[in-house]
Design a protein around this motif. Structure first.
Motif, PDB file in Angstrom:
ATOM      1  N   ALA A 137       0.710  -1.303   0.010  1.00 12.48           N
ATOM      2  CA  ALA A 137       0.288  -0.194   0.026  1.00 12.48           C
ATOM      3  C   ALA A 137       1.035   1.011  -0.363  1.00 12.48           C
ATOM      4  N   VAL A 138       2.055   1.710   0.709  1.00 14.35           N
ATOM      5  CA  VAL A 138       3.374   2.631   0.612  1.00 14.35           C
ATOM      6  C   VAL A 138       3.428   2.348  -0.803  1.00 14.35           C
ATOM      7  N   ARG A 139       3.871   1.360  -1.316  1.00 14.13           N
ATOM      8  CA  ARG A 139       4.862   1.420  -2.870  1.00 14.13           C
ATOM      9  C   ARG A 139       4.077   1.724  -4.153  1.00 14.13           C
ATOM     10  N   GLU A 140       2.470   1.552  -3.344  1.00  9.93           N
ATOM     11  CA  GLU A 140       1.398   2.203  -4.414  1.00  9.93           C
ATOM     12  C   GLU A 140       0.883   3.617  -4.238  1.00  9.93           C
ATOM     13  N   ARG A 141       1.735   4.155  -3.719  1.00  9.04           N
ATOM     14  CA  ARG A 141       1.675   5.460  -2.877  1.00  9.04           C
ATOM     15  C   ARG A 141       2.718   6.172  -3.993  1.00  9.04           C
ATOM     16  N   THR A 142       4.263   5.379  -3.926  1.00  8.89           N
ATOM     17  CA  THR A 142       5.628   6.322  -3.377  1.00  8.89           C
ATOM     18  C   THR A 142       6.452   5.576  -3.950  1.00  8.89           C
ATOM     19  N   ALA A 143       7.350   5.542  -4.917  1.00 13.18           N
ATOM     20  CA  ALA A 143       7.687   5.020  -5.634  1.00 13.18           C
ATOM     21  C   ALA A 143       9.252   5.262  -5.093  1.00 13.18           C
ATOM     22  N   ASP A 144       9.589   6.224  -4.359  1.00 14.21           N
ATOM     23  CA  ASP A 144      10.942   6.412  -3.228  1.00 14.21           C
ATOM     24  C   ASP A 144      10.728   6.169  -2.179  1.00 14.21           C
ATOM     25  N   ALA A 145       9.497   5.415  -1.644  1.00 10.06           N
ATOM     26  CA  ALA A 145       9.911   5.467  -0.124  1.00 10.06           C
ATOM     27  C   ALA A 145      11.052   4.694   0.646  1.00 10.06           C
ATOM     28  N   GLU A 146      11.963   4.516   1.008  1.00  6.33           N
ATOM     29  CA  GLU A 146      12.371   3.210   2.051  1.00  6.33           C
ATOM     30  C   GLU A 146      11.539   2.373   2.787  1.00  6.33           C
ATOM     31  N   LEU A 161       8.206 -10.929  -5.726  1.00  2.00           N
ATOM     32  CA  LEU A 161       7.959  -9.908  -4.388  1.00  2.00           C
ATOM     33  C   LEU A 161       8.545  -8.834  -4.495  1.00  2.00           C
ATOM     34  N   LEU A 162       9.936  -9.214  -3.978  1.00  3.73           N
ATOM     35  CA  LEU A 162      10.741  -8.551  -4.311  1.00  3.73           C
ATOM     36  C   LEU A 162      10.958  -7.290  -5.071  1.00  3.73           C
ATOM     37  N   ASP A 163      10.295  -8.010  -6.134  1.00  2.87           N
ATOM     38  CA  ASP A 163      10.666  -7.198  -7.777  1.00  2.87           C
ATOM     39  C   ASP A 163       9.475  -5.669  -7.549  1.00  2.87           C
ATOM     40  N   ASP A 164       8.093  -6.703  -7.232  1.00  2.00           N
ATOM     41  CA  ASP A 164       7.228  -5.882  -6.786  1.00  2.00           C
ATOM     42  C   ASP A 164       7.234  -4.476  -5.782  1.00  2.00           C
ATOM     43  N   LEU A 165       7.840  -4.952  -5.031  1.00  2.00           N
ATOM     44  CA  LEU A 165       7.960  -4.011  -3.730  1.00  2.00           C
ATOM     45  C   LEU A 165       9.656  -3.086  -3.515  1.00  2.00           C
ATOM     46  N   ARG A 166       9.926  -3.638  -4.226  1.00  6.88           N
ATOM     47  CA  ARG A 166      11.646  -2.923  -4.248  1.00  6.88           C
ATOM     48  C   ARG A 166      11.697  -3.056  -2.630  1.00  6.88           C
TER      49      ARG A 166
END
Length: 230
Positions: A137-146, A161-166
């Protein structure tokens, strides 16, 4: 790179966890980051609290989600109460280099949490941890968050999963971590953070295993152990 010293909910052996005093004490003790938990009030304000109710810490059986911010602010005292995420972000912003690691157990608080962070321009001073659904849910809203993906399985997350979530970190409990686990994670391109490590001997074992980040309730001890390393 130096191992990151993360304070678990602040400095809870000295001050009540997830309070402003606890966060400030952890930073004064040398924490690189402070892990905090976020819940939403009834009117949608992100506040620092791990549990769904106020029972354990504040002797009030009501769920935090049943209270408005005004009602919540009446519990405790001006110096010891449940703070808002915005209040803590402002306090951390006054400490050079300090960061918050915001723990999100579920997707529900994600939108309001990100809004509080971006509203203060604090994106560079926060990271997020939590299970798969919350981190997606975080990644869907921001591409840059750690991100630190909280992971309770002895095998690493799948490559898709690692590729999607980064995620930057995979974040297992310390009992799952040994040198082989760390080496496999590094080979997969992710760092290893682990929690919650309060014994000196366990800290040393995990450092010998090559972890990249340790989370502890005893941040002063962790700083001492890290300082004694070559």
């Amino acid at each position: 790179m130096p191992v990151l010293a993360v304070a678990h909910r602040g400095d809870p052996y000295r001050f009540r966890e997830n309070t402003l005093a606890s966060v400030e004490s952890a930073l004064a003790a040398g924490a690189d980051a402070v892990e905090v938990d976020v819940q939403l009030t009834r009117d949608g304000v992100p506040v620092l609290l791990h549990d769904r109710t106020l029972e354990r810490l504040w002797r009030d059986p009501r769920p935090v989600g049943a209270l408005t911010l005004d009602q919540l602010s009446a519990i405790g005292s001006p110096g010891v109460r449940v703070p808002t995420l915005a209040e803590v972000l402002k306090a951390v912003g006054e400490t050079t280099g300090a960061r918050l690691l915001i723990d999100l157990d579920e997707p529900g608080p994600v939108a309001a949490t990100l809004a509080a962070v971006t509203g203060l321009g604090a994106e560079s001073r926060v990271a997020y941890c939590g299970p798969v659904a919350a981190m997606l849910a975080v990644r869907e809203r921001t591409a840059d968050a750690e991100l630190a993906l909280t992971w309770r399985h002895p095998r690493l997350p799948s490559r898709p999963l690692l590729d999607d979530l980064r995620p930057y970190y995979v974040n297992p409990p310390f009992g799952l971590v040994d040198r082989a686990y760390v080496e496999a994670a590094h080979e997969a391109g992710v760092a290893v953070s682990t929690w919650t490590v309060d014994r000196r001997r366990t800290m040393r074992r995990l450092l010998d295993a090559g972890v990249d980040s340790l989370t502890s309730n005893r941040i002063a001890l962790l700083r001492t152990v890290l300082g004694a390393r070559p």
